[in-house]
Design a protein around this motif. Sequence first.
Motif, PDB file in Angstrom:
ATOM      1  N   VAL A  49      -9.102 -11.519 -20.479  1.00  0.00           N
ATOM      2  CA  VAL A  49      -8.469 -10.244 -20.791  1.00  0.00           C
ATOM      3  C   VAL A  49      -7.122 -10.169 -20.087  1.00  0.00           C
ATOM      4  O   VAL A  49      -6.850 -10.927 -19.159  1.00  0.00           O
ATOM      5  N   GLN A  50      -6.289  -9.229 -20.545  1.00  0.00           N
ATOM      6  CA  GLN A  50      -4.984  -9.016 -19.943  1.00  0.00           C
ATOM      7  C   GLN A  50      -4.807  -7.539 -19.625  1.00  0.00           C
ATOM      8  O   GLN A  50      -5.146  -6.678 -20.450  1.00  0.00           O
ATOM      9  N   CYS A  51      -4.275  -7.244 -18.447  1.00  0.00           N
ATOM     10  CA  CYS A  51      -4.044  -5.864 -18.017  1.00  0.00           C
ATOM     11  C   CYS A  51      -2.859  -5.283 -18.785  1.00  0.00           C
ATOM     12  O   CYS A  51      -1.793  -5.896 -18.855  1.00  0.00           O
ATOM     13  N   ILE A  52      -3.050  -4.092 -19.359  1.00  0.00           N
ATOM     14  CA  ILE A  52      -1.947  -3.433 -20.065  1.00  0.00           C
ATOM     15  C   ILE A  52      -1.552  -2.104 -19.433  1.00  0.00           C
ATOM     16  O   ILE A  52      -0.481  -1.584 -19.730  1.00  0.00           O
ATOM     17  N   GLN A  53      -2.410  -1.557 -18.559  1.00  0.00           N
ATOM     18  CA  GLN A  53      -2.085  -0.278 -17.927  1.00  0.00           C
ATOM     19  C   GLN A  53      -2.930  -0.114 -16.673  1.00  0.00           C
ATOM     20  O   GLN A  53      -4.045  -0.616 -16.591  1.00  0.00           O
ATOM     21  N   THR A  54      -2.383   0.605 -15.699  1.00  0.00           N
ATOM     22  CA  THR A  54      -3.125   0.916 -14.483  1.00  0.00           C
ATOM     23  C   THR A  54      -3.667   2.331 -14.578  1.00  0.00           C
ATOM     24  O   THR A  54      -3.104   3.169 -15.278  1.00  0.00           O
ATOM     25  N   LEU A  55      -4.762   2.605 -13.876  1.00  0.00           N
ATOM     26  CA  LEU A  55      -5.366   3.936 -13.868  1.00  0.00           C
ATOM     27  C   LEU A  55      -5.443   4.448 -12.440  1.00  0.00           C
ATOM     28  O   LEU A  55      -5.340   3.708 -11.485  1.00  0.00           O
ATOM     29  N   GLY A  56      -5.683   5.741 -12.314  1.00  0.00           N
ATOM     30  CA  GLY A  56      -5.915   6.314 -10.997  1.00  0.00           C
ATOM     31  C   GLY A  56      -4.662   6.745 -10.272  1.00  0.00           C
ATOM     32  O   GLY A  56      -4.625   6.759  -9.054  1.00  0.00           O
ATOM     33  N   GLY A  57      -3.603   7.060 -10.993  1.00  0.00           N
ATOM     34  CA  GLY A  57      -2.408   7.575 -10.341  1.00  0.00           C
ATOM     35  C   GLY A  57      -1.489   6.528  -9.759  1.00  0.00           C
ATOM     36  O   GLY A  57      -0.526   6.849  -9.098  1.00  0.00           O
ATOM     37  N   LYS A  58      -1.772   5.250 -10.000  1.00  0.00           N
ATOM     38  CA  LYS A  58      -0.896   4.195  -9.492  1.00  0.00           C
ATOM     39  C   LYS A  58       0.266   3.984 -10.450  1.00  0.00           C
ATOM     40  O   LYS A  58       0.122   4.100 -11.658  1.00  0.00           O
ATOM     41  N   LYS A  59       1.428   3.665  -9.906  1.00  0.00           N
ATOM     42  CA  LYS A  59       2.582   3.364 -10.738  1.00  0.00           C
ATOM     43  C   LYS A  59       2.378   2.017 -11.421  1.00  0.00           C
ATOM     44  O   LYS A  59       1.718   1.139 -10.874  1.00  0.00           O
ATOM     45  N   PRO A  60       2.934   1.819 -12.599  1.00  0.00           N
ATOM     46  CA  PRO A  60       2.768   0.535 -13.292  1.00  0.00           C
ATOM     47  C   PRO A  60       3.337  -0.645 -12.516  1.00  0.00           C
ATOM     48  O   PRO A  60       2.905  -1.769 -12.702  1.00  0.00           O
ATOM     49  N   THR A  61       4.317  -0.408 -11.647  1.00  0.00           N
ATOM     50  CA  THR A  61       4.923  -1.498 -10.899  1.00  0.00           C
ATOM     51  C   THR A  61       4.210  -1.776  -9.580  1.00  0.00           C
ATOM     52  O   THR A  61       4.543  -2.729  -8.900  1.00  0.00           O
TER      53      THR A  61
END
Length: 127
Positions: free
Chosen positions: A19-31
Amino acid sequence: MIIKGSNFSVMDNSGAKKVQCIQTLGGKKPTSLLRVGDKIVVVIKKMERVTGVKLKVKKSDVCYAVIVKSKQKVRRQTGICVQAAENGVILLNKSKEPIGTRLTGIVFKEANRNSLLKNVSISKFII
């Protein structure tokens, strides 16, 4: 280093392999850097080849996941550093419960920090 766009191997028996990560969850910035125990949104890139069995997910499905092991060193309060040979995740459904019924491989203890006790309890090898 785990960031948006990183590739993971799936550690459960849901039918997905990579799988590949496309988005972060939990209030973290994408960077921002991700750690063991963080929840992410992934897209399935590669599936297992199984005949005669209905798999729980399909290629190019979008699912939630939780990171259970990483190549990046994880430092504990006791001073011990642990790391794995590859990045690994467990796939979750929309209600944040595991899709698979069995975990293969090792799971870090830090994966339990977001109250995901069921994920850790179905694993045989907890480091």
